[in-house]
Design an enzyme around this catalytic site. Structure first.
Site, PDB file in Angstrom:
ATOM      1  N   ARG A 255      -4.224  -5.013  -2.131  1.00  0.00           N
ATOM      2  CA  ARG A 255      -4.701  -6.126  -1.304  1.00  0.00           C
ATOM      3  C   ARG A 255      -6.218  -6.050  -1.248  1.00  0.00           C
ATOM      4  O   ARG A 255      -6.801  -5.051  -0.815  1.00  0.00           O
ATOM      5  CB  ARG A 255      -4.070  -6.126   0.079  1.00  0.00           C
ATOM      6  CG  ARG A 255      -4.339  -4.919   0.945  1.00  0.00           C
ATOM      7  CD  ARG A 255      -3.912  -5.206   2.388  1.00  0.00           C
ATOM      8  NE  ARG A 255      -3.844  -4.000   3.183  1.00  0.00           N
ATOM      9  CZ  ARG A 255      -4.883  -3.428   3.781  1.00  0.00           C
ATOM     10  NH1 ARG A 255      -6.092  -3.951   3.656  1.00  0.00           N
ATOM     11  NH2 ARG A 255      -4.715  -2.322   4.498  1.00  0.00           N
ATOM     12  N   HIS A 259      -5.808  -5.836   6.106  1.00  0.00           N
ATOM     13  CA  HIS A 259      -4.370  -5.818   6.387  1.00  0.00           C
ATOM     14  C   HIS A 259      -3.978  -7.091   7.128  1.00  0.00           C
ATOM     15  O   HIS A 259      -3.019  -7.769   6.762  1.00  0.00           O
ATOM     16  CB  HIS A 259      -4.027  -4.593   7.222  1.00  0.00           C
ATOM     17  CG  HIS A 259      -2.627  -4.598   7.751  1.00  0.00           C
ATOM     18  ND1 HIS A 259      -1.527  -4.405   6.943  1.00  0.00           N
ATOM     19  CD2 HIS A 259      -2.157  -4.780   9.009  1.00  0.00           C
ATOM     20  CE1 HIS A 259      -0.430  -4.474   7.683  1.00  0.00           C
ATOM     21  NE2 HIS A 259      -0.786  -4.701   8.922  1.00  0.00           N
ATOM     22  N   TYR A 268     -11.971   2.318   6.293  1.00  0.00           N
ATOM     23  CA  TYR A 268     -11.143   3.315   5.605  1.00  0.00           C
ATOM     24  C   TYR A 268     -11.114   3.158   4.082  1.00  0.00           C
ATOM     25  O   TYR A 268     -10.442   3.931   3.405  1.00  0.00           O
ATOM     26  CB  TYR A 268      -9.713   3.289   6.157  1.00  0.00           C
ATOM     27  CG  TYR A 268      -9.040   1.929   6.100  1.00  0.00           C
ATOM     28  CD1 TYR A 268      -8.363   1.500   4.959  1.00  0.00           C
ATOM     29  CD2 TYR A 268      -9.060   1.086   7.200  1.00  0.00           C
ATOM     30  CE1 TYR A 268      -7.758   0.261   4.901  1.00  0.00           C
ATOM     31  CE2 TYR A 268      -8.440  -0.165   7.159  1.00  0.00           C
ATOM     32  CZ  TYR A 268      -7.799  -0.573   6.014  1.00  0.00           C
ATOM     33  OH  TYR A 268      -7.193  -1.814   5.955  1.00  0.00           O
TER      34      TYR A 268
END
Length: 359
Positions: A255, A259, A268
């Site tokens: 992706r 999210h 992250y």
């Protein structure tokens, strides 16, 4: 019986990231099929980018982007028949649109209306599942029902790599194999369960190999290669329809965005990692093939993007103008014939609405 040697741990790929592949394999795909696949993938990307911007503008609620995963979703959906059943998570917008969900209806969903996931008659898509991996159980139940009724339908559970850490996933896999039901477990391994990287999810080399423990076939496919995804899914669906039972497909993808719109992936993920995967973009590799064959031009690209943007605008405006989605609808979603107390409550809500002027 299932042969353990059937377990594939090598990545199935037809089209590499530069749009190259074995000409004998590529010959199996007509120009018309390639163009359709690209148009559907490009349409999905435009819709996703517009939805992300609309959430930032406050026009829709929380949204889970899927850019980067178009080949996995479109390729798998192209292998299904209209009567097959889809059990999506919140990220399968492209799959649902391909299988018949009206775009206007999706806007109802992201605007928080009950009508948002009540599919039109004949559209075999279960409501979007927010609880991670719960749809895998529902898909197995539907597939079992199809088997008992002698129907030729296949059920497909879509989920991410994070779902494989849930008990529901393992229970569904075990039940599906024991009862040999026509279900496909389609995992889009996009490398992260929100902020948790795949390497912290499991010690297994692949998710696909988990199929071996349950007595079914597992296949690892390049999820950014729409041709390989389609061929893998087609074989799985045909096998399930022949009564050969379930299969686990792991589509290796990424992706490119967050999210959800409540997430900040820069916390992250390193920029270099994202750029490495951006070079594997599923749209880029297929477009390179089309351009090399003289099937696609910049003018066609611009025309398609403009057309889809107009489609999104029209669907959004239609959803805003729609009168569907009243709170009264909640009383009609549980019982086919409402018990007396529920009917009385519905009447009371309608009276209060009329007095207040609220929809």
């Amino acid at each position: 019986m299932f042969d353990p040697d059937q377990l594939s741990v090598e990545v199935v790929q037809i089209l590499d990231e530069n749009g190259n592949g074995d000409e004998r394999q590529l010959a199996a795909f007509s120009d018309e099929w390639l163009l359709r696949a690209y148009r559907e993938m490009r349409r999905a990307r435009v819709i996703d980018e517009r939805l992300l911007r609309m959430q930032r503008q406050g026009r829709i609620g929380t949204y889970a982007p899927f850019s980067g995963q178009e080949a996995a979703q479109i390729g798998s959906a192209l292998a299904l028949q209209k009567d097959d059943w889809i059990f999506p998570s919140y990220r399968e917008v492209a799959v649902c649109l391909m299988h018949g969900m009206p775009l206007e209806q999706f806007f109802h969903y992201v605007q928080g209306r009950l009508s948002g996931k009540r599919m039109p008659e004949g559209v075999n898509i279960f409501p979007t599942q927010i609880i991670i991996a719960a749809q895998t159980l529902h898909a197995v139940g539907c597939a079992w029902a199809s088997k008992l009724k002698g129907e030729p339908h296949v059920s497909v559970a879509y989920f991410g790599d994070g779902a494989t850490s849930e008990g529901d996933f393992h229970e569904a896999m075990n039940f599906a194999a024991v009862y040999n039901v026509p279900v496909i477990f389609f995992c889009q391994n996009n490398q992260y369960a929100i902020s948790v990287p795949y390497r912290k999810q499991t010690a297994s080399r692949t998710i696909a190999q988990k199929a071996l423990a349950y007595g079914m076939k597992g296949v690892l496919v390049d999820g950014n290669d729409v041709l390989a995804v389609y061929e893998t899914m087609k074989q799985a669906v045909e096998a399930a329809r022949r009564g050969e039972g379930p299969m686990l497909i792991e589509a290796l993808t990424y992706r490119l965005g967050p999210h959800t719109t409540a997430d900040d992936p820069t916390k992250y993920r390193r920029p270099e990692e994202v750029e490495t995967w951006r070079a594997k973009d599923p749209l880029r590799r297929l477009r390179l093939l089309l351009e090399r064959r003289g099937l696609w031009t910049e003018a066609q690209e611009d025309a398609l993007v403009a057309q889809v943007n107009d489609e999104v605008t029209a669907a959004y405006e239609a959803a805003i103008a729609s009168k569907s989605g009243s709170i009264v609808d909640a009383f009609d979603c549980v019982y086919s014939e409402a018990p007396t107390l529920l009917a009385e409550q519905k009447d009371e809500v309608m009276r209060r609405k009329q007095r207040s002027g609220v929809r």
